[in-house]
Motif scaffolding. Sequence first.
Motif: not given
Length: 229
Positions: A61-64, A68-75
């Motif tokens: 999750f941390v590496k891949f 990802n912009p969408n995942v990063r925004h949600s995180w």
Amino acid sequence: RNLIRRQTLYPKIVVGASILVIGAANLFIGFIGGGSGIYSPLTQWSTWVVLGPVLIGILLFVKFGLPNPNVRHSWDGFVQSIPYLGTTSRMFAMAKFGRALAAMYRGGVPLHRGTMLAADACGNDYIRAKFAPAGRYLEEGRSLSESIALTGAVDPIVLDMIRTGDSTGNLDMMLDKMADFYEDDGETRSNVMATVLGVVCLLLVALYVLYVVITFYQGHFSNLGSAGE
């Protein structure tokens, strides 16, 4: 992050050493046939069948995932919802934003462009998205303080500082003061958080070691009782 690593280093060393020592001791006991060995949850294959995939999933999750912009925004949005941690993270992001915008304002970058570049430099995709409309508001002729107020991304006290800088022409100085305000508060909160986390980790490790010791002596005295009979 470095502060948290330092505060949790000793508990991690203790856990790692316990796994190596107990694992080696059990191998030796099994080799000489001296008993059932020392029980520890972290030296059992059944524990790692569950824990291993979880750790691998976190690493993947941390590496891949996070790049990802969408995942990063949600995180980043999820982190903002965590009490204390979210506020601390936002303070550091706002400090980066203020410092970057002050530097670009001094360098003559147009304010609407500088605001968007500073938002990109804040290191938090959730907060960057909140600042996204500010560039459009500035292009419409609104002041910086009004544009940022419409985003709802800053505290009222900081908004007053920006408004003062807007009206006096010392915007870069006030943005630097805003960054100092957020950095000082964020550093204080992060020190407290890291210290508390370190203490909690030590307590958890102490409970783990206590469990191993109690389990060992229970088995030891049970074996002595069986031998006496």
